[in-house]
Write a protein that holds these residues in place. Structure first.
Motif, mmCIF file in Angstrom:
data_model
loop_
_atom_site.group_PDB
_atom_site.id
_atom_site.type_symbol
_atom_site.label_atom_id
_atom_site.label_comp_id
_atom_site.label_asym_id
_atom_site.label_seq_id
_atom_site.Cartn_x
_atom_site.Cartn_y
_atom_site.Cartn_z
ATOM 1 N N ASP A 6 0.844 -1.200 0.000
ATOM 2 C CA ASP A 6 0.000 0.000 0.000
ATOM 3 C C ASP A 6 0.879 1.249 0.000
ATOM 4 O O ASP A 6 1.042 1.934 1.020
ATOM 5 N N THR A 7 1.478 1.531 -1.147
ATOM 6 C CA THR A 7 2.337 2.706 -1.329
ATOM 7 C C THR A 7 1.733 3.550 -2.438
ATOM 8 O O THR A 7 1.548 3.068 -3.553
ATOM 9 N N THR A 8 1.429 4.802 -2.096
ATOM 10 C CA THR A 8 0.826 5.701 -3.089
ATOM 11 C C THR A 8 1.509 7.060 -3.002
ATOM 12 O O THR A 8 2.368 7.281 -2.150
ATOM 13 N N GLY A 9 1.095 7.978 -3.859
ATOM 14 C CA GLY A 9 1.629 9.333 -3.797
ATOM 15 C C GLY A 9 2.579 9.617 -4.941
ATOM 16 O O GLY A 9 2.551 8.947 -5.967
ATOM 17 N N ASP A 10 3.420 10.618 -4.727
ATOM 18 C CA ASP A 10 4.285 11.145 -5.790
ATOM 19 C C ASP A 10 5.749 10.962 -5.402
ATOM 20 O O ASP A 10 6.246 11.660 -4.505
ATOM 21 N N PRO A 11 6.462 10.048 -6.049
ATOM 22 C CA PRO A 11 7.846 9.781 -5.641
ATOM 23 C C PRO A 11 8.889 10.723 -6.243
ATOM 24 O O PRO A 11 10.090 10.474 -6.101
ATOM 25 N N GLU A 12 8.442 11.787 -6.908
ATOM 26 C CA GLU A 12 9.408 12.771 -7.438
ATOM 27 C C GLU A 12 9.870 13.720 -6.320
ATOM 28 O O GLU A 12 9.239 13.797 -5.277
ATOM 29 N N VAL A 13 10.933 14.476 -6.583
ATOM 30 C CA VAL A 13 11.425 15.440 -5.589
ATOM 31 C C VAL A 13 10.320 16.442 -5.253
ATOM 32 O O VAL A 13 9.628 16.932 -6.157
ATOM 33 N N ASP A 14 10.150 16.702 -3.963
ATOM 34 C CA ASP A 14 9.096 17.555 -3.395
ATOM 35 C C ASP A 14 7.733 16.872 -3.327
ATOM 36 O O ASP A 14 6.797 17.430 -2.747
ATOM 37 N N ARG A 24 1.516 2.815 3.825
ATOM 38 C CA ARG A 24 0.518 2.400 4.812
ATOM 39 C C ARG A 24 0.741 0.955 5.235
ATOM 40 O O ARG A 24 1.042 0.090 4.410
ATOM 41 N N PHE A 25 0.608 0.717 6.546
ATOM 42 C CA PHE A 25 0.797 -0.595 7.157
ATOM 43 C C PHE A 25 -0.393 -0.825 8.071
ATOM 44 O O PHE A 25 -0.451 -0.221 9.147
ATOM 45 N N GLY A 26 -1.326 -1.691 7.684
ATOM 46 C CA GLY A 26 -2.496 -1.883 8.522
ATOM 47 C C GLY A 26 -3.117 -0.532 8.838
ATOM 48 O O GLY A 26 -3.368 0.259 7.928
ATOM 49 N N PRO A 27 -3.324 -0.229 10.126
ATOM 50 C CA PRO A 27 -4.023 1.012 10.464
ATOM 51 C C PRO A 27 -3.134 2.247 10.345
ATOM 52 O O PRO A 27 -3.632 3.361 10.211
ATOM 53 N N GLY A 28 -1.821 2.100 10.418
ATOM 54 C CA GLY A 28 -0.944 3.269 10.462
ATOM 55 C C GLY A 28 -0.106 3.437 9.216
ATOM 56 O O GLY A 28 -0.387 2.853 8.169
ATOM 57 N N GLY A 29 0.909 4.270 9.328
ATOM 58 C CA GLY A 29 1.795 4.464 8.187
ATOM 59 C C GLY A 29 2.621 5.715 8.319
ATOM 60 O O GLY A 29 2.630 6.375 9.365
ATOM 61 N N PHE A 30 3.335 6.021 7.258
ATOM 62 C CA PHE A 30 4.247 7.164 7.208
ATOM 63 C C PHE A 30 3.990 7.952 5.943
ATOM 64 O O PHE A 30 3.776 7.372 4.883
ATOM 65 N N ASP A 31 4.077 9.283 6.049
ATOM 66 C CA ASP A 31 4.136 10.149 4.868
ATOM 67 C C ASP A 31 5.540 10.736 4.808
ATOM 68 O O ASP A 31 6.018 11.307 5.811
ATOM 69 N N MET A 32 6.162 10.625 3.651
ATOM 70 C CA MET A 32 7.528 11.124 3.482
ATOM 71 C C MET A 32 7.544 12.137 2.351
ATOM 72 O O MET A 32 7.010 11.858 1.265
ATOM 73 N N VAL A 33 8.206 13.254 2.572
ATOM 74 C CA VAL A 33 8.507 14.164 1.467
ATOM 75 C C VAL A 33 9.859 13.763 0.886
ATOM 76 O O VAL A 33 10.819 13.555 1.635
ATOM 77 N N VAL A 34 9.909 13.647 -0.429
ATOM 78 C CA VAL A 34 11.184 13.362 -1.085
ATOM 79 C C VAL A 34 11.963 14.673 -1.165
ATOM 80 O O VAL A 34 11.550 15.603 -1.855
#
Lengths: 146, 146
Positions: free
Chosen positions: A34-42, A48-58
């Protein structure tokens, strides 16, 4: 306080390892499906892992060499920390150096995350060497904390 | 600088995990088959891996709970560091907390040892859960540095 890790990947070029860190297809093949979003710079990548997860800015991405993410949402111990990937060739291996920097306290969750990072790096190695990784929800469970 | 790790072992009591850390038979079942010496307090345990290895003095040993080793010979980055084991029960797991404390510099060897410690902790877990670990020379090779 930092978490440091090193693995070597056989039969994969620097570019192939870099792609596994900078494309949604690559990331979902070894860390979490469950990996979504924009992997480009900025861009922001949402893991996402079960109920939780991380948001990362590149924050940084230098092809075949270096990636830096900043954690902007997730468990409070992770927010504000950075994750740096450095790649290099050595012998028959592409060496992956991971630094997860900026933990404020050596909490028990940091112990857990260290061991779990190793598990996911071995999943990354396996993905690149065999074509199949073990991303969550098929990741190796190491304790009551998963 | 420290290396921290956490795993949970199922179907093993605190005493069984403690024995795997404080007997030559236990240690040679998950870390290296070439383990000799005296695992009692003040004794020296000799762990050998191919050409190299570590000598540890057992400084503390509290049954079912805590073990502390001091590295007195081996790679220079390891000499003077300490390795602390703490055990506790949680849910259906015996939790193993490892702290490898006192690294002077975040050298690349520390990156390698972090990932490799995780591999050996998973070998400890496997030994206790299945009866068979993966000690060196049958340990999982993670890179050109083994």
């Amino acid at each position: 306080m930092d978490i440091l890790q090193r693995v070597g990947v056989r039969s994969a070029s620097l570019n192939e390892v870099y792609d596994a860190l900078t494309t949604l297809e690559g990331l979902s093949g070894w860390w979490t499906t469950d990996t979504t979003g924009d992997p480009e710079v900025d861009g922001i990548i949402k893991f996402r892992f079960g109920p939780g997860g991380f948001d990362m800015v590149v924050r940084e991405a230098e092809p075949a060499k270096h990636v830096l993410w900043e954690v902007v949402d997730g468990p409070e111990e992770w927010v504000g920390t950075t994750i740096t990937w450095d790649l290099k060739q050595e012998d028959d291996y592409t060496i992956v150096l991971l630094k997860h920097e900026g933990w404020r306290e050596p909490v028990e969750f940091m112990y857990h995350c260290t061991t779990k990072w190793a598990v996911f790096l071995l999943s990354l190695k396996q993905l690149l060497e065999t074509g199949t990784g073990s991303p969550e929800p098929n990741d190796l469970r190491i304790s009551n904390w998963h």
